[in-house]
Design a protein around this motif. Structure first.
Motif, PDB file in Angstrom:
ATOM      1  N   ASP A  41       0.837  -1.205   0.000  1.00  0.00           N
ATOM      2  CA  ASP A  41       0.000   0.000   0.000  1.00  0.00           C
ATOM      3  C   ASP A  41       0.873   1.257   0.000  1.00  0.00           C
ATOM      4  OD1 ASP A  41      -2.291  -1.568   0.104  1.00  0.00           O
ATOM      5  OD2 ASP A  41      -2.317  -1.583   2.303  1.00  0.00           O
ATOM      6  N   LEU A  42       1.885   1.249   0.861  1.00  0.00           N
ATOM      7  CA  LEU A  42       2.771   2.399   0.942  1.00  0.00           C
ATOM      8  C   LEU A  42       3.528   2.609  -0.368  1.00  0.00           C
ATOM      9  CD1 LEU A  42       4.261   1.956   4.534  1.00  0.00           C
ATOM     10  CD2 LEU A  42       2.581   3.642   3.784  1.00  0.00           C
ATOM     11  N   TYR A  43       3.983   1.501  -0.930  1.00  0.00           N
ATOM     12  CA  TYR A  43       4.733   1.583  -2.187  1.00  0.00           C
ATOM     13  C   TYR A  43       3.864   2.187  -3.285  1.00  0.00           C
ATOM     14  CZ  TYR A  43       7.078   0.037  -6.454  1.00  0.00           C
ATOM     15  OH  TYR A  43       7.666  -0.012  -7.682  1.00  0.00           O
ATOM     16  N   ASP A  44       2.635   1.702  -3.410  1.00  0.00           N
ATOM     17  CA  ASP A  44       1.739   2.196  -4.461  1.00  0.00           C
ATOM     18  C   ASP A  44       1.450   3.686  -4.300  1.00  0.00           C
ATOM     19  OD1 ASP A  44       1.597  -0.262  -5.662  1.00  0.00           O
ATOM     20  OD2 ASP A  44      -0.243  -0.871  -4.617  1.00  0.00           O
ATOM     21  N   SER A  45       1.331   4.130  -3.043  1.00  0.00           N
ATOM     22  CA  SER A  45       1.071   5.549  -2.809  1.00  0.00           C
ATOM     23  C   SER A  45       2.329   6.386  -3.028  1.00  0.00           C
ATOM     24  CB  SER A  45       0.564   5.764  -1.380  1.00  0.00           C
ATOM     25  OG  SER A  45      -0.647   5.076  -1.172  1.00  0.00           O
ATOM     26  N   PHE A  46       3.470   5.868  -2.529  1.00  0.00           N
ATOM     27  CA  PHE A  46       4.702   6.646  -2.568  1.00  0.00           C
ATOM     28  C   PHE A  46       5.227   6.824  -3.987  1.00  0.00           C
ATOM     29  CE2 PHE A  46       9.427   6.837  -2.108  1.00  0.00           C
ATOM     30  CZ  PHE A  46       9.493   8.068  -1.475  1.00  0.00           C
ATOM     31  N   LYS A  47       5.082   5.788  -4.806  1.00  0.00           N
ATOM     32  CA  LYS A  47       5.694   5.853  -6.138  1.00  0.00           C
ATOM     33  C   LYS A  47       5.028   6.885  -7.039  1.00  0.00           C
ATOM     34  CE  LYS A  47       2.978   2.141  -8.301  1.00  0.00           C
ATOM     35  NZ  LYS A  47       3.043   0.792  -8.909  1.00  0.00           N
ATOM     36  N   GLU A  48       3.834   7.353  -6.656  1.00  0.00           N
ATOM     37  CA  GLU A  48       3.151   8.362  -7.458  1.00  0.00           C
ATOM     38  C   GLU A  48       3.606   9.778  -7.124  1.00  0.00           C
ATOM     39  OE1 GLU A  48      -0.983   7.787  -6.882  1.00  0.00           O
ATOM     40  OE2 GLU A  48      -1.042   5.794  -7.814  1.00  0.00           O
ATOM     41  N   THR A  49       4.408   9.933  -6.080  1.00  0.00           N
ATOM     42  CA  THR A  49       4.858  11.262  -5.694  1.00  0.00           C
ATOM     43  C   THR A  49       6.060  11.691  -6.522  1.00  0.00           C
ATOM     44  OG1 THR A  49       6.408  10.482  -4.005  1.00  0.00           O
ATOM     45  CG2 THR A  49       4.107  10.792  -3.339  1.00  0.00           C
ATOM     46  N   GLN A  50       6.232  12.989  -6.633  1.00  0.00           N
ATOM     47  CA  GLN A  50       7.373  13.527  -7.382  1.00  0.00           C
ATOM     48  C   GLN A  50       8.693  13.131  -6.725  1.00  0.00           C
ATOM     49  OE1 GLN A  50       7.171  17.741  -7.958  1.00  0.00           O
ATOM     50  NE2 GLN A  50       8.974  17.832  -9.254  1.00  0.00           N
ATOM     51  N   GLN A  51       8.706  13.084  -5.405  1.00  0.00           N
ATOM     52  CA  GLN A  51       9.919  12.700  -4.685  1.00  0.00           C
ATOM     53  C   GLN A  51      10.351  11.288  -5.066  1.00  0.00           C
ATOM     54  OE1 GLN A  51       9.445  12.304  -0.473  1.00  0.00           O
ATOM     55  NE2 GLN A  51      11.623  11.993  -0.074  1.00  0.00           N
ATOM     56  N   ALA A  52       9.383  10.372  -5.098  1.00  0.00           N
ATOM     57  CA  ALA A  52       9.709   8.990  -5.440  1.00  0.00           C
ATOM     58  C   ALA A  52      10.207   8.873  -6.877  1.00  0.00           C
ATOM     59  CB  ALA A  52       8.472   8.104  -5.249  1.00  0.00           C
ATOM     60  N   GLN A  53       9.584   9.597  -7.782  1.00  0.00           N
ATOM     61  CA  GLN A  53       9.986   9.531  -9.180  1.00  0.00           C
ATOM     62  C   GLN A  53      11.387  10.098  -9.384  1.00  0.00           C
ATOM     63  OE1 GLN A  53       6.758  11.481 -11.209  1.00  0.00           O
ATOM     64  NE2 GLN A  53       5.262   9.960 -10.528  1.00  0.00           N
ATOM     65  N   GLN A  55      13.740  10.170  -7.035  1.00  0.00           N
ATOM     66  CA  GLN A  55      14.634   9.194  -6.430  1.00  0.00           C
ATOM     67  C   GLN A  55      14.864   8.014  -7.370  1.00  0.00           C
ATOM     68  OE1 GLN A  55      12.918   8.224  -2.580  1.00  0.00           O
ATOM     69  NE2 GLN A  55      14.549   9.360  -1.571  1.00  0.00           N
ATOM     70  N   PHE A  56      13.808   7.587  -8.011  1.00  0.00           N
ATOM     71  CA  PHE A  56      13.931   6.479  -8.958  1.00  0.00           C
ATOM     72  C   PHE A  56      14.932   6.812 -10.059  1.00  0.00           C
ATOM     73  CE2 PHE A  56      12.491   4.893 -13.130  1.00  0.00           C
ATOM     74  CZ  PHE A  56      12.755   3.543 -12.953  1.00  0.00           C
ATOM     75  N   VAL A  57      14.798   7.994 -10.638  1.00  0.00           N
ATOM     76  CA  VAL A  57      15.719   8.407 -11.709  1.00  0.00           C
ATOM     77  C   VAL A  57      17.142   8.511 -11.174  1.00  0.00           C
ATOM     78  CG1 VAL A  57      16.319  10.275 -13.296  1.00  0.00           C
ATOM     79  CG2 VAL A  57      13.932   9.582 -13.040  1.00  0.00           C
ATOM     80  N   ASN A  58      17.305   9.090  -9.979  1.00  0.00           N
ATOM     81  CA  ASN A  58      18.638   9.237  -9.395  1.00  0.00           C
ATOM     82  C   ASN A  58      19.299   7.897  -9.137  1.00  0.00           C
ATOM     83  OD1 ASN A  58      18.623  12.048  -9.358  1.00  0.00           O
ATOM     84  ND2 ASN A  58      17.729  12.160  -7.330  1.00  0.00           N
ATOM     85  N   GLN A  59      18.548   6.988  -8.520  1.00  0.00           N
ATOM     86  CA  GLN A  59      19.125   5.693  -8.177  1.00  0.00           C
ATOM     87  C   GLN A  59      19.391   4.853  -9.418  1.00  0.00           C
ATOM     88  OE1 GLN A  59      16.201   4.386  -5.229  1.00  0.00           O
ATOM     89  NE2 GLN A  59      17.653   4.857  -3.590  1.00  0.00           N
ATOM     90  N   MET A  60      18.505   4.920 -10.394  1.00  0.00           N
ATOM     91  CA  MET A  60      18.724   4.172 -11.634  1.00  0.00           C
ATOM     92  C   MET A  60      19.921   4.726 -12.394  1.00  0.00           C
ATOM     93  SD  MET A  60      16.208   3.588 -14.928  1.00  0.00           S
ATOM     94  CE  MET A  60      16.222   5.345 -15.286  1.00  0.00           C
ATOM     95  N   ASN A 282      10.152  -3.355 -14.126  1.00  0.00           N
ATOM     96  CA  ASN A 282       9.018  -4.230 -13.811  1.00  0.00           C
ATOM     97  C   ASN A 282       7.933  -3.500 -13.030  1.00  0.00           C
ATOM     98  OD1 ASN A 282      10.298  -6.567 -14.978  1.00  0.00           O
ATOM     99  ND2 ASN A 282      11.609  -6.644 -13.162  1.00  0.00           N
ATOM    100  N   ASP A 283       7.680  -2.280 -13.436  1.00  0.00           N
ATOM    101  CA  ASP A 283       6.620  -1.500 -12.804  1.00  0.00           C
ATOM    102  C   ASP A 283       6.084  -0.525 -13.846  1.00  0.00           C
ATOM    103  OD1 ASP A 283       5.638   1.081 -11.362  1.00  0.00           O
ATOM    104  OD2 ASP A 283       5.649  -0.440  -9.776  1.00  0.00           O
ATOM    105  N   GLU A 284       4.793  -0.515 -14.032  1.00  0.00           N
ATOM    106  CA  GLU A 284       4.193   0.257 -15.116  1.00  0.00           C
ATOM    107  C   GLU A 284       4.453   1.755 -14.972  1.00  0.00           C
ATOM    108  OE1 GLU A 284      -0.246   1.064 -17.066  1.00  0.00           O
ATOM    109  OE2 GLU A 284       0.093  -0.649 -15.738  1.00  0.00           O
ATOM    110  N   GLU A 285       4.282   2.286 -13.754  1.00  0.00           N
ATOM    111  CA  GLU A 285       4.474   3.723 -13.558  1.00  0.00           C
ATOM    112  C   GLU A 285       5.923   4.136 -13.800  1.00  0.00           C
ATOM    113  OE1 GLU A 285       2.641   1.890 -11.658  1.00  0.00           O
ATOM    114  OE2 GLU A 285       0.684   2.852 -11.429  1.00  0.00           O
ATOM    115  N   PHE A 286       6.853   3.370 -13.239  1.00  0.00           N
ATOM    116  CA  PHE A 286       8.265   3.713 -13.410  1.00  0.00           C
ATOM    117  C   PHE A 286       8.735   3.449 -14.834  1.00  0.00           C
ATOM    118  CE2 PHE A 286       8.672   3.006  -8.645  1.00  0.00           C
ATOM    119  CZ  PHE A 286       8.687   4.364  -8.368  1.00  0.00           C
ATOM    120  N   ASP A 287       8.153   2.471 -15.480  1.00  0.00           N
ATOM    121  CA  ASP A 287       8.500   2.210 -16.870  1.00  0.00           C
ATOM    122  C   ASP A 287       8.114   3.397 -17.753  1.00  0.00           C
ATOM    123  OD1 ASP A 287       9.455   0.393 -18.984  1.00  0.00           O
ATOM    124  OD2 ASP A 287       7.373   0.466 -19.665  1.00  0.00           O
TER     125      ASP A 287
END
Length: 346
Positions: A41-53, A55-60, A282-287
């Motif tokens: 639940d937390l993951y699904d909510s967090f990944k939609e935030t600008q902060q998570a996106q 972070q995703f780009v930075n870490q990738m 392997n995640d639609e939003e991050f893809d």
């Protein structure tokens, strides 16, 4: 000043939410023995935030640049040089102080080795990839420097700032009598921050100071002391203690400037690495985020304007010639008549 191209990610990591499957094993909140909130639940909510996106780009990007660095020849000297540059930029002396600086800035690190692995090596890889295809020979850099010298010129200076010209002249007289600049700065200067350091302003370029100040400061030789200089802040007495105005002083800055103008930007480099190393998300939003870096931007098609005279119907060639020729004949006739009329009147 050296600046890291890669943004430092915050302390919260996306990996906190990784590997979530069974709700009972990943329950974050339970009410009366029933799962009310899971890591999923937390993951699904967090990944939609600008902060998570972000972070995703930075870490990738860090992971991709680390992978790319394995195919490069990055020396220990390059790594150590960047570490020393960062110490200078952030005004710290030891490796431990530098690690603490990043930790206190929201990027927790255990030691200098982690700093090298997660920040320094990816940064060097980014710089090398950005510079691919760009002419960075000394000859090119020297020419660019000579054509844009004022842009790179820097000085180190100190000043004493006072409210009125009378006080400024008093200070200048005391300096001319051989009194110590730093001591007079502490006694007189209304710029309390620099006064505590003997009036030291550090190293700066022309754009960092008000025009009145820069015009005089950059005209001085090392160890010269100016007459009072008026600006919106009051009256300055300026002493230049060092100049960084040669190509050798500014080579790294010139290099960075040319790369920023002619090299590949972060988006281009990241897109190329995603393609090169067969990245799978392997995640639609991050893809969808990754797709932004790998999908070329299509420029709108330019519609061709119809040729002059085209209106969907063919016009006879003779008709076009007739329309063009007849006005010309009339003009010649009118001119001839006007000329005859003028001769008659004369």
């Amino acid at each position: 000043m050296k600046k890291l191209v890669l943004a430092a990610v915050g302390a919260v990591s996306l990996t906190v939410f990784a590997g979530c499957s069974d709700d009972s094993e990943n329950a974050v909140v339970e009410i009366d023995g029933e799962t009310a909130l899971t890591k999923n639940d937390l993951y699904d909510s967090f990944k939609e935030t600008q902060q998570a996106q972000q972070q995703f780009v930075n870490q990738m990007s860090t992971a991709l640049l680390t992978r790319a660095s394995e195919d490069m020849d990055i020396s220990d000297d390059e790594i150590n040089e960047m570490i020393e540059d960062l110490k200078s930029d952030y005004n710290v002396e030891s490796d431990e102080d530098l690690v603490n600086f990043f930790t206190n800035s929201g990027y927790p690190l255990d030691d200098i080795d982690q700093l090298k692995e997660e920040l320094i090596v990816p940064e060097i890889a980014m710089k090398q990839l950005s510079a691919e295809g760009v002419d960075t020979s000394d000859e090119t850099l020297q020419t660019y420097f000579e054509e844009n010298q004022e842009q790179f010129e820097q000085i180190t200076a100190r000043h004493i700032l006072v409210e009125d010209e009378e006080t400024a002249n008093e200070v200048k007289d005391r300096l001319n009598d051989g009194e110590d600049f730093a001591e007079l700065a502490e006694e007189y200067s209304t710029d309390t921050q620099s006064a505590a350091n003997g009036g030291d302003l550090g190293t700066f370029d022309r754009e960092q100071m008000v025009p009145e100040f820069s015009e005089v400061a950059f005209s001085l030789d090392v160890n010269d002391i100016s007459d009072p200089v008026e600006s919106q802040f009051g009256f300055h007495i300026i002493e230049v203690t060092d100049k960084l105005d040669t190509f050798e002083d500014n080579r790294d800055f010139v290099y960075d400037q040319i790369i920023s103008e002619q090299g590949k930007d972060f988006t281009t480099v990241l897109g190329e690495l995603i393609d090169k190393y067969n990245v799978k998300i392997n995640d639609e939003e991050f893809d969808a985020i990754v797709t932004q870096y790998t999908t070329p931007i299509e420029e709108p098609a330019v519609e061709e304007e119809p040729a002059e005279g085209e209106n969907g119907e063919e016009e006879p060639a003779d008709a076009e010639n007739t329309e063009e020729d007849e006005p010309a004949e009339d003009t010649e006739a009118d001119t001839s008549n006007e000329g005859n009329g003028e001769d008659t009147e004369e």
